[in-house]
Design an enzyme around this catalytic site. Structure first.
Site, PDB file in Angstrom:
ATOM      1  CG  ASN A  12       3.866   3.255 -24.868  1.00 32.22           C
ATOM      2  OD1 ASN A  12       4.748   4.014 -24.474  1.00 32.22           O
ATOM      3  ND2 ASN A  12       2.583   3.537 -24.745  1.00 32.22           N
ATOM      4  NE  ARG A  96       2.031   7.124 -27.005  1.00 33.41           N
ATOM      5  CZ  ARG A  96       0.927   7.169 -26.293  1.00 33.41           C
ATOM      6  NH1 ARG A  96       0.506   6.114 -25.654  1.00 33.41           N
ATOM      7  NH2 ARG A  96       0.226   8.272 -26.238  1.00 33.41           N
ATOM      8  CG  HIS A 185      -3.825  12.263 -26.428  1.00 31.81           C
ATOM      9  ND1 HIS A 185      -4.555  13.167 -25.690  1.00 31.81           N
ATOM     10  CD2 HIS A 185      -3.294  11.403 -25.546  1.00 31.81           C
ATOM     11  CE1 HIS A 185      -4.456  12.851 -24.406  1.00 31.81           C
ATOM     12  NE2 HIS A 185      -3.684  11.789 -24.302  1.00 31.81           N
ATOM     13  NE  ARG A 246      -1.457  15.395 -17.713  1.00 27.72           N
ATOM     14  CZ  ARG A 246      -1.410  14.705 -18.840  1.00 27.72           C
ATOM     15  NH1 ARG A 246      -1.679  15.276 -19.992  1.00 27.72           N
ATOM     16  NH2 ARG A 246      -1.096  13.427 -18.822  1.00 27.72           N
ATOM     17  CD  GLU A 389      -3.154   6.156 -27.972  1.00 22.72           C
ATOM     18  OE1 GLU A 389      -3.776   5.616 -27.037  1.00 22.72           O
ATOM     19  OE2 GLU A 389      -2.422   7.144 -27.819  1.00 22.72           O
TER      20      GLU A 389
END
Ligand code: ADP
Length: 403
Positions: A12, A96, A185, A246, A389
């Site tokens: 990643n 990823r 996601h 956010r 993940e």
């Protein structure tokens, strides 16, 4: 290509860090993992862990991602602390990748053509796509002949019907600029969908869920018969629920108003992505859920408001998704907050009795995932399902590389 894929390295590669996990596919055993962080700075740092052993940490020199990857290779093959005899024992590498847009609807073998396709998507993720692609190119050099597989954060959401995926603006903006909802996601929503179906004892193509990935970045997905029907993030990861920094959904005209007040696109970008959400509302100079819960408990009214706004938006989406998919077997909590923050989960689950959620406060206060947060016999289950993940990327990489 190798006859048999035994070991899969998952990479990643982010803007200033490179995370890695090495799996033995047989038994899904994690052989080693870690990261190199602050790449390109004077004080780069490497964390390395063999199996379930202790973490080691040391300062390193890593001017770029290729140097960081060389350090990872050295650690993995180190005679004392490594887990591989030689680098040739890495049989496939999974990466990823943030955005697959309309080009990549599922994980893809890296070829000159698919890599060129990913490069054309840099405008969809100007901060993430270049290091994602850089990580792939570095691996191609260091592991010649080893298959690389790109696993996209957007891919699992590509089953959304047009009524969910389209914005109600003229279609030329989609065909010309690719402006539509993609969702993010995806790897996490995919992993917990499979794991939750197994946990509930249902075939995955018969399971209806609302999956809640709640971390610094958060998104929900409505899963109908094992596939995404809708999700909260959009063209970018800014849309949807209130997040650590956010804003989530706001009236798009707010942006226009700020432009008219003289703010630039970059300033508004920073405001909505980095200075809003829990951080922007909570008044405690942190967007971290633990800090927010502590501040609210200590009587900070702005922190309490931030938590109420956070829960309000999530409850609104959960209810909406129930209606869209005709009810769900379970609500699934994952991510740093979903897996760990008992008070945050309680704020959501205490409001869902109307959907048939018989919240078990005792379980929420004491148990850790995978577990139920609802009482036996609850019409709708709520569960905690830790996400993984990296493992999902390793599985997809294996499936594609061994074809
Ligand atoms: P990211 O989106 O950066 O991957 P994470 O999934 O790691 O984020 O989630 C980070 C959030 O999870 C933070 O708000 C943090 O407060 C919360 N969190 C992590 N661990 C715990 C814990 N043990 N208890 C409560 N909250 C936690």
């Amino acid at each position: 290509m190798k006859e048999e894929i035994k070991n899969v390295l998952v990479v990643n590669s982010g803007s200033s860090s490179l995370k890695f996990t090495l799996y033995r596919i047989d038994g899904e055993k994690r052989l080693a993992n870690g990261l190199v962080e602050r790449i390109g700075s004077e004080n780069a740092n490497m964390v390395y862990r063999r199996g379930d052993g202790p973490k080691t940490e040391r300062g390193v020199q890593a001017r770029d991602h290729a140097e960081a990857l060389q350090l990872v290779c050295k650690a993995l093959t180190d005679p004392d602390t490594g887990v591989l005899a030689t680098l040739e024992d890495v049989d496939a590498i999974g990466h990823r990748v943030l955005h697959g847009a309309d080009l990549f609807k599922e994980a893809t073998l890296v070829t000159p053509e698919s890599l060129a396709g990913m490069k054309s998507l840099v405008p969809f993720g100007p901060l993430h796509m270049p290091p994602n692609i850089g990580g792939i190119e570095a691996c191609q050099k260091i592991f010649p002949g080893v298959p690389n597989v790109a696993v996209f954060d957007t891919a699992f959401h590509q089953t959304m019907p047009p009524c969910a995926a389209r914005y109600a603006i003229p279609d030329e903006y989609r065909t010309k600029y690719g402006i539509r909802k993609y969702g993010f996601h995806g790897t996490s929503h995919h992993f917990v969908t499979l794991a939750a179906a197994e946990f509930l004892g249902k075939p995955v193509d018969e399971v209806n869920l609302v999956t809640c990935h709640l971390g610094n970045g958060s998104s929900l997905a409505a899963i109908k018969n094992g596939k995404v029907y809708d999700t909260t993030m959009g063209l970018t990861p800014l849309a949807g629920v209130v997040m650590g920094t956010r804003s989530g959904d706001i009236d798009p005209a707010v942006v226009l108003e700020l432009v008219r007040k003289g703010m630039t696109a970059d300033e508004i970008d920073t405001l909505l992505n980095k200075k809003s959400g829990l951080l922007g509302v909570g008044g405690i100079d942190s967007g971290d859920m633990r800090d927010m819960v502590n501040a609210a408990a200590a009587g900070t009214e702005t922190a309490e408001l931030a938590l109420e706004m956070w829960a309000h938006r999530i409850v609104q989406y959960v209810g909406g998704y129930f209606a869209l998919i005709g009810g769900a077997d379970a609500i699934v909590f994952t991510g740093g907050i979903g897996e760990n923050s008992r008070p945050a989960r309680a704020r959501i689950l205490s409001r869902l009795a109307c959907l048939g959620v018989d919240f078990d406060e005792e379980a929420n206060a004491t148990k850790s995932g995978p577990c139920y947060l609802t009482k036996p016999g609850s019409k709708v289950a709520a569960i905690v399902m830790p996400t993984d993940e990296e493992l999902m990327i390793a599985r997809e990489t294996y499936a594609i590389a061994s074809k």
